[in-house]
Enzyme design. Structure first.
Site, PDB file in Angstrom:
ATOM      1  N   ARG A  36      -1.292 -14.194   4.197  1.00 41.14           N
ATOM      2  CA  ARG A  36      -1.993 -13.494   5.277  1.00 41.14           C
ATOM      3  C   ARG A  36      -1.286 -13.697   6.616  1.00 41.14           C
ATOM      4  O   ARG A  36      -1.301 -12.815   7.482  1.00 41.14           O
ATOM      5  CB  ARG A  36      -3.462 -13.905   5.320  1.00 41.14           C
ATOM      6  N   PHE A  84     -15.533   2.704   7.091  1.00 36.83           N
ATOM      7  CA  PHE A  84     -14.157   3.119   6.744  1.00 36.83           C
ATOM      8  C   PHE A  84     -13.922   3.212   5.235  1.00 36.83           C
ATOM      9  O   PHE A  84     -12.821   3.527   4.806  1.00 36.83           O
ATOM     10  CB  PHE A  84     -13.140   2.159   7.387  1.00 36.83           C
ATOM     11  N   HIS A 121      -1.973  -5.478   1.450  1.00 36.16           N
ATOM     12  CA  HIS A 121      -3.247  -6.162   1.232  1.00 36.16           C
ATOM     13  C   HIS A 121      -2.943  -7.580   0.776  1.00 36.16           C
ATOM     14  O   HIS A 121      -1.964  -7.803   0.063  1.00 36.16           O
ATOM     15  CB  HIS A 121      -4.059  -5.461   0.134  1.00 36.16           C
ATOM     16  N   LYS A 155       0.829  -1.211   0.000  1.00 35.54           N
ATOM     17  CA  LYS A 155       0.000   0.000   0.000  1.00 35.54           C
ATOM     18  C   LYS A 155       0.863   1.261   0.000  1.00 35.54           C
ATOM     19  O   LYS A 155       2.078   1.203   0.252  1.00 35.54           O
ATOM     20  CB  LYS A 155      -0.942  -0.048   1.214  1.00 35.54           C
ATOM     21  N   GLU A 169      -9.204 -10.621  -7.832  1.00 36.93           N
ATOM     22  CA  GLU A 169      -8.258  -9.525  -7.598  1.00 36.93           C
ATOM     23  C   GLU A 169      -7.046  -9.616  -8.526  1.00 36.93           C
ATOM     24  O   GLU A 169      -6.518  -8.593  -8.963  1.00 36.93           O
ATOM     25  CB  GLU A 169      -7.821  -9.531  -6.124  1.00 36.93           C
ATOM     26  N   ARG A 188       2.851  -6.240   9.052  1.00 42.18           N
ATOM     27  CA  ARG A 188       2.091  -5.152   9.671  1.00 42.18           C
ATOM     28  C   ARG A 188       2.649  -4.764  11.037  1.00 42.18           C
ATOM     29  O   ARG A 188       2.659  -3.584  11.393  1.00 42.18           O
ATOM     30  CB  ARG A 188       0.615  -5.524   9.740  1.00 42.18           C
ATOM     31  N   THR A 245      -5.025  -7.328  10.628  1.00 39.35           N
ATOM     32  CA  THR A 245      -5.392  -6.051   9.993  1.00 39.35           C
ATOM     33  C   THR A 245      -4.940  -4.852  10.829  1.00 39.35           C
ATOM     34  O   THR A 245      -4.398  -3.883  10.300  1.00 39.35           O
ATOM     35  CB  THR A 245      -6.933  -5.982   9.816  1.00 39.35           C
ATOM     36  N   ASN A 295      -2.071   0.246   6.765  1.00 40.29           N
ATOM     37  CA  ASN A 295      -1.536  -1.011   7.288  1.00 40.29           C
ATOM     38  C   ASN A 295      -0.656  -1.795   6.305  1.00 40.29           C
ATOM     39  O   ASN A 295      -0.598  -3.016   6.336  1.00 40.29           O
ATOM     40  CB  ASN A 295      -2.652  -1.869   7.882  1.00 40.29           C
ATOM     41  N   TYR A 304     -12.221  -2.107  -3.893  1.00 45.28           N
ATOM     42  CA  TYR A 304     -12.740  -2.312  -2.536  1.00 45.28           C
ATOM     43  C   TYR A 304     -14.273  -2.276  -2.483  1.00 45.28           C
ATOM     44  O   TYR A 304     -14.845  -2.055  -1.402  1.00 45.28           O
ATOM     45  CB  TYR A 304     -12.152  -1.259  -1.585  1.00 45.28           C
TER      46      TYR A 304
END
Ligand code: RTP
Ligand code: MG
Length: 143
Positions: free
Chosen positions: A87, A59, A117, A11, A128, A104, A93, A114, A51
């Protein structure tokens, strides 16, 4: 266990911190192979589309606004159990809840910014990946 592909995004906060290489190195150390990659600066419309599943969440607007503050690095990771493994490497998250040594925990500042993704299941991974890459932009490893 099956070989899977998953979509990963570094990100804008992590790109700005100049830690693309450090994050790639974590994928590689865990045996995930990068089979496609591109840097791009998402438009607001692209971020909203990506998203869309979170459209009704409180959010959503902040998330979209954050995702267009700078370029992102998108990559397809391939390997055994790649979706769950990515993940795990990312961590929770909310970085305050992320296990020590996860991306993270080490690079994220808040639940909003964060760092990364990762797709959360086989169907979202396929969607995706197709959002960012054409079939001929994926480079399967032959060795
Ligand atoms: P991601 O989709 O980015 O991999 O993250 P995730 O699965 O861990 O989290 P998800 O629930 O899918 O949420 C997507 C992103 O929205 C932001 N978020 N903010 N302020 C909040 O309560 C909140 N909750 C989620 C985060 O940037 C999260 O990664
Ligand atoms: Mg998610």
């Amino acid at each position: 266990m099956a070989v899977e592909r998953t979509l990963s995004i570094i990100k804008p906060d992590a790109v700005a911190k100049n830690v693309i290489g450090e994050i790639y190195s974590r994928f590689e150390k865990e045996g995930l192979k990068i089979v496609a990659a591109k840097m791009l600066h998402l438009s607001r419309a692209q971020a909203e589309e990506f998203y869309a599943v979170h459209k009704a969440r409180p959010f959503f607007n902040d998330l979209v606004s954050f995702m267009i503050t700078g370029p992102v690095m998108a990559q397809v990771l391939e390997g055994e159990n790649a979706i769950a493994k990515n993940r795990e490497i990312m961590g929770a998250t909310n970085p305050k809840e992320a296990a020590p040594g996860t991306i993270r925990a080490d690079f994220a500042v808040s639940i909003d910014e964060n760092a990364v993704h990762g797709s959360d299941g086989p169907e979202t991974a396929a969607q995706e990946i197709a959002f960012f890459f054409k079939e001929n932009e994926l480079c399967p490893r032959t060795r």
